[in-house]
Write a protein that holds these residues in place. Structure first.
Motif, mmCIF file in Angstrom:
data_model
loop_
_atom_site.group_PDB
_atom_site.id
_atom_site.type_symbol
_atom_site.label_atom_id
_atom_site.label_comp_id
_atom_site.label_asym_id
_atom_site.label_seq_id
_atom_site.Cartn_x
_atom_site.Cartn_y
_atom_site.Cartn_z
ATOM 1 N N ARG A 1 0.809 -1.224 0.000
ATOM 2 C CA ARG A 1 0.000 0.000 0.000
ATOM 3 C C ARG A 1 0.841 1.273 0.000
ATOM 4 O O ARG A 1 0.432 2.272 -0.589
ATOM 5 N N THR B 1 -8.586 1.362 1.128
ATOM 6 C CA THR B 1 -8.383 -0.081 1.039
ATOM 7 C C THR B 1 -9.398 -0.700 1.993
ATOM 8 O O THR B 1 -9.599 -0.207 3.103
ATOM 9 N N VAL C 1 -8.213 -2.140 -3.401
ATOM 10 C CA VAL C 1 -7.793 -0.753 -3.216
ATOM 11 C C VAL C 1 -8.552 0.094 -4.235
ATOM 12 O O VAL C 1 -8.891 -0.378 -5.315
#
Length: 274
Positions: A63, A187, A263
């Motif tokens: 991420r 997310t 995401v």
């Protein structure tokens, strides 16, 4: 007689005012008290990379580069060693700072926001130990938005919206904190039976890699529903990509569909250019 009538009128008006305040507060707050109480149990485990929240630590490997690259896609990188230098980022629902600290280390001016005061205290304590430069704030996002309208270059809400009941209000407040043409990142877990099986039955009850009671199927949200809410708030969805977590190896990977976790990145449109 007149004095008593006046006192009675004042008491009545004060009572009406208090009722309005209570109704307004309960109607606009996106804080779920049950969620706050649940996560308070794990404050001391937040920074244990192999403990209760190891999936969040492991998720940083995908991420953080994703957030960095999306922010820089249409913006200038001024310092290769600190690629997000000069960019302000709001981490909504930051918890103990697992995402906030790494983002600050690559140059971002990070504000970590969480309604759980105990977690904010833990985040501040850890930041002191690691010398992390993060501004931590204990507040709901809607209260923060009132005083920080269109302040941030990017807003991140990672693994948070699946714990929020009033999703429309939550997303709206997140977007209000974002500058026009800024990026917003989510997310989360998709609302599918497959996701429920993996996250709740397998993750919480069988493997026990996630604290039991952390997730509730009715709070999950599909990419299409999240995209619809963002569109209502003048945001264009740019990216939706599936992810998957391997409980046995504690690793995250990009996945070909968004049936489990995903995401999403969107851009807040400048109203002049709509």
């Amino acid at each position: 007689m007149a004095g008593n009538l006046l006192k009675g009128f004042v008491r009545t008006q004060n009572f009406k005012c208090m009722v309005k305040i209570r109704l307004y507060s309960s109607g606009t707050s996106t804080i779920d008290d049950k969620e706050v109480v649940h996560f308070k149990k794990f404050v001391s485990y937040w920074w244990d990379e192999f403990g209760e929240f190891k999936p969040l630590h492991s998720m940083n490997k995908i991420r953080i580069p994703w957030i960095r690259d999306c922010i820089l896609a249409n913006n200038e990188m001024k310092d290769a060693s600190l690629p997000l230098k000069g960019y302000s980022v709001l981490d909504v629902g930051c918890g103990g700072g697992i995402l906030s600290e790494p983002l600050s280390r690559i140059g971002a001016d990070v504000t970590g926001l969480d309604a759980n005061e105990d977690l904010i205290k833990a985040a501040k304590a850890h930041a002191e130990l690691t010398k992390a430069n993060v501004n931590y704030v204990a507040s709901s996002v809607e209260d923060h938005a009132r005083e920080n309208f269109e302040k941030y270059d990017a807003v991140v809400s990672s693994e948070v919206i699946e714990h929020v009941t009033q999703k429309e209000e939550f997303v709206k407040a997140c977007v209000e904190c974002l500058k026009p043409n800024g990026s917003i990142f989510f997310t989360t877990i998709s609302k599918t039976k497959y996701a429920s099986f993996l996250a709740i039955y397998l993750g919480e009850n069988v493997i026990k890699g996630i604290p039991k009671g952390t997730h509730h199927y009715e709070k999950f949200i599909t990419p299409h529903e999240l995209q619809r809410i963002l569109e209502k708030n003048n945001c264009r969805t740019d990216v939706v990509h599936g992810t998957i977590y391997n409980f046995l190896t504690n690793t995250w990977s990009w996945w070909f569909n968004s049936d489990f976790t995903y995401v999403l990145k969107a851009t807040k449109l400048d109203k002049q250019n709509c």
